[in-house]
Design an enzyme around this catalytic site. Sequence first.
Site, PDB file in Angstrom:
ATOM      1  N   LYS A  35       2.673  22.170  -3.244  1.00 54.49           N
ATOM      2  CA  LYS A  35       1.745  22.217  -2.098  1.00 54.49           C
ATOM      3  C   LYS A  35       1.650  20.831  -1.455  1.00 54.49           C
ATOM      4  O   LYS A  35       2.087  19.836  -2.046  1.00 54.49           O
ATOM      5  CB  LYS A  35       0.375  22.694  -2.575  1.00 54.49           C
ATOM      6  CG  LYS A  35      -0.295  21.772  -3.593  1.00 54.49           C
ATOM      7  CD  LYS A  35      -1.557  22.409  -4.169  1.00 54.49           C
ATOM      8  CE  LYS A  35      -2.206  21.494  -5.189  1.00 54.49           C
ATOM      9  NZ  LYS A  35      -3.298  22.168  -5.909  1.00 54.49           N
ATOM     10  N   TYR A 256      -9.866  -9.410   8.639  1.00 56.93           N
ATOM     11  CA  TYR A 256     -11.083  -8.935   9.295  1.00 56.93           C
ATOM     12  C   TYR A 256     -12.278  -9.112   8.373  1.00 56.93           C
ATOM     13  O   TYR A 256     -12.217  -8.817   7.175  1.00 56.93           O
ATOM     14  CB  TYR A 256     -10.948  -7.447   9.624  1.00 56.93           C
ATOM     15  CG  TYR A 256     -10.020  -7.156  10.787  1.00 56.93           C
ATOM     16  CD1 TYR A 256     -10.285  -7.649  12.062  1.00 56.93           C
ATOM     17  CD2 TYR A 256      -8.886  -6.374  10.593  1.00 56.93           C
ATOM     18  CE1 TYR A 256      -9.434  -7.360  13.120  1.00 56.93           C
ATOM     19  CE2 TYR A 256      -8.033  -6.080  11.647  1.00 56.93           C
ATOM     20  CZ  TYR A 256      -8.318  -6.582  12.920  1.00 56.93           C
ATOM     21  OH  TYR A 256      -7.484  -6.288  13.960  1.00 56.93           O
TER      22      TYR A 256
HETATM   23  C1  LIG Z   1      -2.862  22.052  -7.292  1.00 60.33           C
HETATM   24  C2  LIG Z   1      -2.958  23.117  -8.304  1.00 60.33           C
HETATM   25  C3  LIG Z   1      -2.284  22.978  -9.523  1.00 60.33           C
HETATM   26  C4  LIG Z   1      -1.572  21.714  -9.928  1.00 60.33           C
HETATM   27  O1  LIG Z   1      -2.536  20.773 -10.336  1.00 60.33           O
HETATM   28  P1  LIG Z   1      -2.094  19.367 -10.954  1.00 60.33           P
HETATM   29  O2  LIG Z   1      -3.372  18.748 -11.351  1.00 60.33           O
HETATM   30  O3  LIG Z   1      -1.453  18.625  -9.829  1.00 60.33           O
HETATM   31  O4  LIG Z   1      -1.178  19.655 -12.050  1.00 60.33           O
HETATM   32  C5  LIG Z   1      -2.320  24.042 -10.397  1.00 60.33           C
HETATM   33  N1  LIG Z   1      -2.998  25.183 -10.103  1.00 60.33           N
HETATM   34  C6  LIG Z   1      -3.675  25.332  -8.936  1.00 60.33           C
HETATM   35  C7  LIG Z   1      -4.397  26.594  -8.688  1.00 60.33           C
HETATM   36  C8  LIG Z   1      -3.672  24.317  -8.008  1.00 60.33           C
HETATM   37  O5  LIG Z   1      -4.340  24.472  -6.864  1.00 60.33           O
END
Ligand SMILES: *Cc1c(COP(=O)(O)O)cnc(C)c1O
Length: 364
Positions: A35, A256
């Site tokens: 994702k 800054y």
């Molecule tokens: C993002 C996600 C994962 C992966 O999580 P990590 O902490 O990056 O391993 C697994 N299951 C779901 C439902 C997620 O949304």
Amino acid sequence: MPRPILATVHTAALAHNLARARAAAPDARIWAVVKANAYGHGIERVFDPLRSADGFALLDFAEAQRLRALDWRGPILLLEGCFEARDLELCSRLGLWHTIHCNEQIDMLAAHKTQLPHRVFLKMNSGMNRLGFTPERYRAAWTRLNALPQVDEISLMTHFSDADGPKGIAAALKAFDAVTHDLPGERTLSNSAASLRHGSVLAGRSDWIRPGILVYGSAPDFPEHSAVHWDLQPTMTLSSRIIGLQELKAGDTVGYGSSFTADGPMRIGIVACGYGDGYPRHCSTGTPMLVGGVRTRMVGRVSMDMLTVDLTPVPTAGIGTEVTLWGKASSGALMPIDEVAQAGGTVGYELMCAVAQRVPFQVE
Ligand SMILES: *Cc1c(COP(=O)(O)O)cnc(C)c1O
């Protein structure tokens, strides 16, 4: 010459980390979570080193389409399922497996006309209180789904709220088991933290694990454990170069707001990297980075296009010297993304995802 900032994706590290996920759950199949454009790495860039995964998990339909365009014919799981009825058409067309986390999604599915029934993942809210049916409502949802001709197989899913911390997964696992023990179907429970920290409790209970961050070489439970502790390798390097130098004397300030004041003569380097590149502005004096492979610290504030670094430990540094914001220097020295994130009050996940569009990428 282009501005010297560059993000490098390390394919061998991706393959290594995926193997670490396999070792953590040798009996399970693996959803490589891609994702957010593969946690900022780019789906097309990570696809090849990760193609030995058993499936890919994501939540964006456009990203699912990109995977199919890469000719990935295997499973794709939509972690948030469908957002509106017409998404189901895409699931049918692209053969996507989807999460069901609320009754409205079951309504949509019941109204959907499809030739091929869908594989669905019924999500339990085991304490996170984000998506999913509470344990009390879970079985009713399962029974409804099970009666639908649109449904092929129902898999059982939950997502732990505390796999990375002291609270752990015991209560969530108990709630999940109590409701699902006699239901058929494959199970998917673990993210990275659960896979690495609770592998022995979960052994044999998870048909699929869902590692994300570990695949990208960041420790899910930093600072308790580091990426090196878990034998994970950085998959992204953000590097730049020194484009300017200043000699400071005692009392001179930097950047800054003059937030840093030199307490004696010192040399600083001006680095072509700023928050406009996705580098966190919450990082300030003290944030670690490598200059010529040598660890040193930021001084002053991050601005849009530049930041400033203390060259005291690297007297030989000059214009053009390599700066490693995170990842791996050409000397092989490491600058863990988790340490930079901590200095900015955030997590490695956010830094990877935030690398800006203007930063060029290379794959190595
Ligand atoms: C993002 C996600 C994962 C992966 O999580 P990590 O902490 O990056 O391993 C697994 N299951 C779901 C439902 C997620 O949304």
